[in-house]
Write a protein that holds these residues in place. Structure first.
Motif, short mmCIF file in Angstrom:
data_model
loop_
_atom_site.label_atom_id
_atom_site.label_comp_id
_atom_site.label_asym_id
_atom_site.label_seq_id
_atom_site.Cartn_x
_atom_site.Cartn_y
_atom_site.Cartn_z
N VAL A 65 -8.41 -5.74 0.11
CA VAL A 65 -7.80 -6.20 -1.14
C VAL A 65 -6.46 -5.52 -1.35
O VAL A 65 -5.47 -6.16 -1.74
N ALA A 66 -6.40 -4.23 -1.07
CA ALA A 66 -5.13 -3.50 -1.23
C ALA A 66 -4.07 -4.05 -0.30
O ALA A 66 -2.88 -4.16 -0.67
N TYR A 67 -4.46 -4.42 0.92
CA TYR A 67 -3.50 -5.02 1.86
C TYR A 67 -2.94 -6.32 1.30
O TYR A 67 -1.73 -6.56 1.34
N VAL A 68 -3.81 -7.17 0.78
CA VAL A 68 -3.34 -8.45 0.23
C VAL A 68 -2.39 -8.20 -0.94
O VAL A 68 -1.35 -8.86 -1.07
N LYS A 69 -2.71 -7.25 -1.79
CA LYS A 69 -1.82 -6.92 -2.92
C LYS A 69 -0.44 -6.51 -2.44
O LYS A 69 0.58 -6.84 -3.06
N ARG A 70 -0.40 -5.79 -1.32
CA ARG A 70 0.90 -5.32 -0.79
C ARG A 70 1.68 -6.43 -0.11
O ARG A 70 2.85 -6.23 0.24
N HIS A 71 1.05 -7.57 0.10
CA HIS A 71 1.69 -8.68 0.80
C HIS A 71 1.62 -9.93 -0.09
O HIS A 71 0.73 -10.78 0.08
N PRO A 72 2.53 -10.05 -1.02
CA PRO A 72 2.45 -11.11 -2.03
C PRO A 72 2.58 -12.52 -1.49
O PRO A 72 2.29 -13.47 -2.21
N LYS A 73 3.00 -12.68 -0.23
CA LYS A 73 3.06 -14.02 0.34
C LYS A 73 1.67 -14.57 0.64
O LYS A 73 1.49 -15.78 0.80
N VAL A 74 0.67 -13.69 0.72
CA VAL A 74 -0.69 -14.15 1.02
C VAL A 74 -1.26 -14.86 -0.21
O VAL A 74 -1.38 -14.27 -1.29
N ARG A 75 -1.61 -16.13 -0.04
CA ARG A 75 -2.16 -16.93 -1.14
C ARG A 75 -3.52 -17.54 -0.80
O ARG A 75 -4.15 -18.15 -1.65
N ASP A 76 -3.96 -17.37 0.44
CA ASP A 76 -5.15 -18.05 0.94
C ASP A 76 -5.98 -17.04 1.73
O ASP A 76 -5.47 -16.44 2.69
N VAL A 77 -7.22 -16.83 1.32
CA VAL A 77 -8.10 -15.86 1.97
C VAL A 77 -9.32 -16.60 2.53
O VAL A 77 -10.03 -17.29 1.78
N LEU A 78 -9.54 -16.46 3.83
CA LEU A 78 -10.68 -17.09 4.50
C LEU A 78 -11.79 -16.07 4.67
O LEU A 78 -11.56 -15.00 5.28
N LEU A 79 -12.97 -16.37 4.16
CA LEU A 79 -14.13 -15.50 4.34
C LEU A 79 -14.94 -16.06 5.50
O LEU A 79 -15.58 -17.10 5.39
#
Length: 254
Positions: A65-79
């Motif tokens: 989650v912290a990684y995604v926060k640091r990379h604001p271009k990420v808008r889509d998360v695949l589980l």
């Protein structure tokens, strides 16, 4: 040359927390588990499950989650994994809620074989919980018309709660590699309110192409046959996922 790990998922990537994969700037894949409902012989990860790290603790999830926060271009998360729905509902929701809570994340994808392999796993209670954030989509792996019909009940539980359901199919020799079989699959998916999304050429995994691969010319002919007989709503993109590519490559570019 084909490889057991053509996308380098066993190779640690600098800056990425264990269990998180990123090939494209706007999306990440989270390895939630190495368990599956079925041991699909055409699986792209068949040689790395049990070896690749998965997100197995709250601390691991927090790092992702912290990684995604640091990379604001990420808008889509695949589980993904493995199959996220082999986990208990509360664990599934811990993943969903953690990423859906991020304002930058617009889509949380549940990547699963459950509607085909274990339709009862998709309960109405789970569908209600998944729908709460308004961000969840379901990606289902369906390869034949019979599988599409088997998935229909589980798909309906998701659709009726407002969760879009799409299908990713692998073009497999001896399974769905005739025009009529593919057309029947696409029609069955549409009848089940599962949007045909992609039809993939086999990934370049060692032994996979030799056993299940369909020649490019034949794949293109199947695509053309379907395009002439079914509307765009039910027509998926026929593509190849190539190591190092910045996109899924349409067959007409190969």
């Amino acid at each position: 040359m084909n490889s057991p790990d053509p996308f380098g998922e066993l190779t640690p990537k600098r800056g990425l927390p264990p269990g998180l994969k990123q090939r494209f700037p706007d999306r990440v894949l989270v390895m939630t588990t190495d368990r599956c409902f079925e041991a699909c012989p055409h699986c792209t990860r068949q040689f790395i499950l049990g070896k690749a790290p998965v997100v197995s603790s709250d601390e691991d999830l927090g790092r992702c989650v912290a990684y995604v926060k640091r990379h604001p271009k990420v808008r889509d998360v695949l589980l993904s994994g493995g199959d996220v729905l082999t986990l208990a509902d509360d664990v599934v929701m811990r993943f969903v809620d953690a990423f859906a809570a991020l304002p930058q994340v617009e889509v949380v994808r549940i990547c699963t074989r459950a509607p085909v392999a274990n339709p009862a796993r998709v309960t109405d209670r789970l569908a209600r919980r998944l729908a709460q954030s308004g961000k969840v989509w379901a990606n289902v792996h369906v390869n034949t018309a019979a599988e599409a019909r088997r998935a229909a009940t589980a798909a309906a539980r998701l659709v009726l709660r407002g969760i879009p359901v799409s299908s990713q199919t692998v073009l497999l020799r001896g399974v769905n590699d005739t025009p009529r079989k593919m057309l029947a699959l696409l029609r069955a998916l549409s009848a089940a309110r599962i949007r045909p999304y992609y039809v993939f050429q086999c990934d370049p995994v060692a032994g996979l192409v030799e056993r299940f691969g369909v020649p490019l010319a034949k794949a293109k002919a199947i695509e053309a046959y379907c395009a002439e007989r079914i509307g765009g709503l039910a027509l998926p993109r026929f593509v190849a996922d190539l190591p190092g590519s910045r996109r899924k490559t349409p067959l007409d570019l190969l």
